[in-house]
Motif scaffolding. Structure first.
Motif, PDB file in Angstrom:
ATOM      1  N   TYR A  17       0.842  -1.201   0.000  1.00  0.00           N
ATOM      2  CA  TYR A  17       0.000   0.000   0.000  1.00  0.00           C
ATOM      3  C   TYR A  17       0.881   1.256   0.000  1.00  0.00           C
ATOM      4  N   THR A  18       2.010   1.156   0.701  1.00  0.00           N
ATOM      5  CA  THR A  18       2.912   2.305   0.785  1.00  0.00           C
ATOM      6  C   THR A  18       3.317   2.772  -0.611  1.00  0.00           C
ATOM      7  N   ALA A  19       3.662   1.814  -1.454  1.00  0.00           N
ATOM      8  CA  ALA A  19       4.082   2.170  -2.813  1.00  0.00           C
ATOM      9  C   ALA A  19       2.961   2.902  -3.544  1.00  0.00           C
ATOM     10  N   LEU A  20       1.749   2.415  -3.380  1.00  0.00           N
ATOM     11  CA  LEU A  20       0.628   3.052  -4.076  1.00  0.00           C
ATOM     12  C   LEU A  20       0.389   4.471  -3.556  1.00  0.00           C
ATOM     13  N   VAL A  21       0.358   4.605  -2.256  1.00  0.00           N
ATOM     14  CA  VAL A  21       0.060   5.915  -1.676  1.00  0.00           C
ATOM     15  C   VAL A  21       1.155   6.920  -2.051  1.00  0.00           C
ATOM     16  N   LEU A  22       2.404   6.497  -1.944  1.00  0.00           N
ATOM     17  CA  LEU A  22       3.499   7.414  -2.282  1.00  0.00           C
ATOM     18  C   LEU A  22       3.455   7.792  -3.761  1.00  0.00           C
ATOM     19  N   SER A  23       3.202   6.803  -4.609  1.00  0.00           N
ATOM     20  CA  SER A  23       3.205   7.113  -6.043  1.00  0.00           C
ATOM     21  C   SER A  23       2.033   8.020  -6.403  1.00  0.00           C
ATOM     22  N   PHE A  24       0.861   7.751  -5.828  1.00  0.00           N
ATOM     23  CA  PHE A  24      -0.285   8.624  -6.128  1.00  0.00           C
ATOM     24  C   PHE A  24       0.011  10.049  -5.640  1.00  0.00           C
ATOM     25  N   GLY A  57      -6.429   9.244  -6.914  1.00  0.00           N
ATOM     26  CA  GLY A  57      -6.015   7.908  -6.475  1.00  0.00           C
ATOM     27  C   GLY A  57      -7.056   6.866  -6.833  1.00  0.00           C
ATOM     28  N   TRP A  58      -8.302   7.227  -6.744  1.00  0.00           N
ATOM     29  CA  TRP A  58      -9.397   6.301  -7.022  1.00  0.00           C
ATOM     30  C   TRP A  58      -9.412   5.889  -8.493  1.00  0.00           C
ATOM     31  N   ASN A  59      -9.064   6.834  -9.367  1.00  0.00           N
ATOM     32  CA  ASN A  59      -9.153   6.568 -10.807  1.00  0.00           C
ATOM     33  C   ASN A  59      -7.890   6.013 -11.431  1.00  0.00           C
ATOM     34  N   ASP A  60      -6.790   6.029 -10.720  1.00  0.00           N
ATOM     35  CA  ASP A  60      -5.532   5.630 -11.361  1.00  0.00           C
ATOM     36  C   ASP A  60      -5.576   4.170 -11.806  1.00  0.00           C
ATOM     37  N   PHE A  61      -5.061   3.941 -12.994  1.00  0.00           N
ATOM     38  CA  PHE A  61      -5.021   2.564 -13.510  1.00  0.00           C
ATOM     39  C   PHE A  61      -3.591   2.025 -13.569  1.00  0.00           C
ATOM     40  N   ILE A  62      -2.716   2.781 -14.245  1.00  0.00           N
ATOM     41  CA  ILE A  62      -1.438   2.191 -14.628  1.00  0.00           C
ATOM     42  C   ILE A  62      -0.477   2.039 -13.443  1.00  0.00           C
ATOM     43  N   PHE A  63      -0.486   3.010 -12.526  1.00  0.00           N
ATOM     44  CA  PHE A  63       0.406   2.896 -11.370  1.00  0.00           C
ATOM     45  C   PHE A  63      -0.034   1.729 -10.487  1.00  0.00           C
ATOM     46  N   ALA A  64      -1.344   1.626 -10.292  1.00  0.00           N
ATOM     47  CA  ALA A  64      -1.845   0.534  -9.446  1.00  0.00           C
ATOM     48  C   ALA A  64      -1.564  -0.815 -10.104  1.00  0.00           C
ATOM     49  N   LEU A  65      -1.756  -0.866 -11.412  1.00  0.00           N
ATOM     50  CA  LEU A  65      -1.514  -2.136 -12.103  1.00  0.00           C
ATOM     51  C   LEU A  65      -0.060  -2.570 -11.952  1.00  0.00           C
TER      52      LEU A  65
END
Lengths: 309, 438
Positions: free
Chosen positions: A171-178, A239-247
């Motif tokens: 989750y850390t990676a996602l939150v930081l990247s967003f 953050g809710w709409n991001d596709f590519i970073f989350a993928l």
């Protein structure tokens, strides 16, 4: 009243003096929609209907497709109403536990992204707005310039960084990247908001003996609630709409809704359109509710600083 | 009176903008200078059976698809159970798969068995982490076409799993209504058949050819049909007379309304499924999609495969190889993954089971003669009329093949919409592709 007590200057809504003239201008909406001239009224209502339809048609189409059996989705000629509506797609959603995992992940990382973005950008925005120091403007533009980097470049860089620090699939990676791509706009948005807070208020608080942190936390941030909410909502939606970073960064267990939905319903040869639409409709609801609940803050927050007083 | 920060404190001066652009350009340049992993000599896969089996991962886009995932998971479970190992699943949607896989393999996040489209072998091999599966292929009756499709630069980087081709699929119902009794064999006959189909009216698209830039790579097979080799000894030939003639013809189909604007493979399948397109290009994997989407419950019985028409009678019909292979990425569990790859692609029971679930053509001679496989009339017809003469896209040998196809597609698109003339556009496409090849 102490300068430490947040307050706002009340805006007079009606003429204060008895016998004063009626307000020269009423809200534009009432002027046009309730005009005494039928032509104007018809034109106004037509415009509302056309633009309203334009805005709502995609949502309607989403719903109609979700209610259409799969073999009728591309029926020709297209039908405005499903010929044989079915709730099968929604039923399929309810039975898909993985979608709830994606939903939980999305809520978690979007909320954390919003909180982190607001927290960091509030201090940065305040610094840019109320302090004068060498390199301030360059720093501001540098923050803005980071928006110019292509997402693919950021993604590869972040991927390598998170890989080196063992943060991939967290989750850390996602939150930081967003947060990397929500921060610049949040900072500028909040800077604009802080610009509208009179310096005298801050000076008065200092005269009263408040420390800088006390001023920020007890005066500036409470007064900036609409701006903070607007920035937080922006970060949440991003953050809710991001596709590519989350993928790329989330891995299978931490994956959020956008890649999760594509993974579940979009295939090499076929796409499960009704299920995809039903899921999209269902997962849009939290964002829609948040917008409706917070819209008065959102409008105020986004337009703050747009007009110099 | 309060003093607010002046608006000009946030104005972006020309000088500042240039500085920022310079900063961005510098960063991009630095990023571009990061060394790429060059192709390295692949390790030959050992005989995993001899060693202790270990856990490994299996990556496949099919694991995200409801039509394929259950069958694959069942097979993974069988292998895991028989060998007392755990098989970890890695999946990405098809359209994102190769870019994600490349990143993950390069970053060392994915090792083990990976399902690959044969078009991607060159790109993945360039990472230098794929094993040479040649030793494992020995003694297995893989078809020559399958082995060849899963080979890159003379090395057997993949074991063929489901190998077929992309060709023309037609709806016999519409053909009959248009009075087309036999498949056209030449381009002229084909065009004439399309005109007959257009007379059906009712919004029927005679040929749902790709016209969207994202899928215009389909036109390459028509360029080959018209005689352009596309690539000759490292020289891109697009821009030659044959490719120009092909694109001119394609444009004429467009202008006559025989093909429709804004169509990609998904659109073509939908049009075909709804009975609104008589002919379209697809691999056999598309059969499931059109049959499932169609309101016509008998559509499966109406499908027929056509050899692609040739320019002059006697020429060999062109078709593009399509298929999946299983490659093995060096790393944890690679040895067992290699054993799994061989089992998954060559075990006859596995082939039977997977064919029943998906109807995709297996890649071993022993599986191809299985009764279920042999009795699939459309599958057999497809193999005989399309797969038999299929060849790979010559650009696949370049890791940047997708960019090459894109620059060509953009120019073909320009021709279709009338903003460029075929010869100028194809010369431009050829030059741009040549830069990527060099």
């Amino acid at each position: 009243m102490s300068a430490l007590t947040p307050t706002r200057t009340p805006v007079p809504r009606t003429p204060a003096e008895p016998g004063a003239e009626a307000p020269a201008r009423r809200p534009l909406r009432r002027d046009l929609l309730r005009s005494e001239r039928p032509g104007v009224r018809i034109a106004a209502w037509s415009t509302v209907v056309v633009f309203g339809g334009f805005a709502l048609l995609p949502v309607y189409w989403l719903l109609a497709t979700a209610l259409t059996p799969r073999d009728q989705v591309f029926a020709y000629p297209p039908r405005l109403f499903p010929a044989t509506p079915t709730l099968d797609a929604f039923a399929a959603l309810a039975g898909n536990e993985q979608l709830f995992v994606y939903l939980r992940n999305s809520l978690l990382v979007s909320v954390l992204t919003a909180v982190l973005s607001v927290l960091v950008s509030a201090y940065m925005g305040y610094s840019f707005s109320k302090f004068r120091y060498r390199g301030r403007r360059s720093l501001m533009y540098f923050v803005l310039a980071s928006q110019m980097f292509p997402q693919a470049l950021l993604l590869v860089t972040l991927y390598s960084l998170f890989s080196a620090y063992g943060l991939l699939n967290t989750y850390t990676a996602l939150v930081l990247s967003f947060t990397t791509f929500t921060l610049p706009l949040c900072v500028w948005m909040l800077k604009g908001f802080f610009d509208t807070i009179p310096d005298e208020l801050i000076e008065a608080a200092r005269v009263d003996g408040a420390s800088r942190l006390r001023i920020i936390h007890s005066i500036v941030l409470p007064l900036s609630a609409p701006g903070l909410i607007a920035a937080g909502l922006f970060a949440f939606v991003r953050g809710w709409n991001d596709f590519i970073f989350a993928l790329t960064l989330a891995g299978p267990e931490k994956q959020t809704l956008p890649p999760g939905l594509v993974n579940t319903f979009v295939g090499e040869a076929a796409t499960a359109w009704p299920e995809l639409m039903a899921a999209s409709l269902a997962v849009s609801l939290p964002v829609a509710i948040a917008f409706i609940a917070l819209q008065k803050y959102l409008v105020g927050g986004l337009t703050a600083g747009a007009v110099k007083g | 009176m309060p003093t607010y920060p002046a608006l000009d404190t946030t104005a972006l001066s020309r000088r500042r903008l240039l500085q920022l652009l310079g900063l961005g350009a510098g960063t991009l340049t630095l990023a571009a200078c990061v060394p790429e992993a060059g192709p390295a000599a692949p390790n030959a896969a050992g005989t995993a059976a001899a060693g202790t089996k270990t856990d490994f991962s299996f990556a496949s886009w099919s694991l995200t698809e409801e039509s394929a995932a259950p069958a694959i998971r069942e097979l993974l479970g069988q292998y895991a159970g028989d060998n007392d190992v755990e098989v970890r699943e890695v999946s990405y949607p098809y359209n994102e798969y190769i870019s994600q896989l490349t990143l993950q393999v390069k970053g060392g996040q994915v090792a083990g068995a990976v399902h690959v489209d044969v078009a991607w072998l060159g790109s993945l091999a360039a990472l230098g982490k794929l094993q040479d599966l040649g030793p494992l292929a020995q003694g297995v009756d893989y078809t020559e076409a399958g082995l060849s499709a899963a080979t890159f630069d003379g090395v057997q980087y993949g074991l063929p799993w489901n190998i077929g081709a992309i060709g023309l699929i037609a709806n016999t119902d519409l053909l009959e209504r248009a009075g087309i009794a036999a498949a056209p064999t030449t381009v002229d006959e084909f065009e004439s058949a399309l005109k007959d189909l257009k007379k059906l009216g009712g919004g029927v698209v005679p040929y749902a050819a790709s016209t969207k830039a994202a899928q215009l790579k389909d036109v390459l097979i028509w360029m080959e049909t018209f005689g352009s080799p596309l690539l000759d000894s490292g020289k891109v030939t697009i821009g030659d007379d044959a490719s120009v003639e092909a694109v001119t013809w394609y444009r004429s189909l467009y202008d006559q309304g025989l093909i429709a604007p804004d169509v990609d493979r998904f659109d073509a399948r939908s049009l075909f499924a709804q009975g609104r397109a008589a002919i379209y290009d697809d691999a056999i994997v598309g059969r499931d999609a059109v049959v499932t989407e169609s309101p016509d419950k008998k559509l499966a019985d109406k499908l027929t495969a056509w050899s692609r028409p040739v320019l002059a009678a006697g020429d060999t019909p062109r078709a593009l190889v399509w298929g999946g292979a299983i490659a093995v990425v060096d790393g944890e569990g690679a040895e067992t993954a290699a054993d799994f790859a061989r089992w998954m692609t060559s075990d006859v029971d596995v082939a039977r089971q997977y064919f029943e679930a998906r109807g995709l053509p297996p890649a071993t001679e022993s599986a191809l003669v299985l009764p279920d496989v042999a009795d699939d009339a459309f599958g057999a017809q497809f193999a005989e009329r399309i797969t038999a003469t299929a060849t790979t896209n010559p650009f696949w040998v370049y890791p940047q093949y997708a960019q090459i196809e894109t620059v060509i597609a953009e120019q073909v698109q320009a021709v279709l919409v009338g903003s460029a003339e075929p010869r100028a556009a194809m010369e431009k496409a050829g030059a741009a592709a040549q830069k990527l090849v060099d």
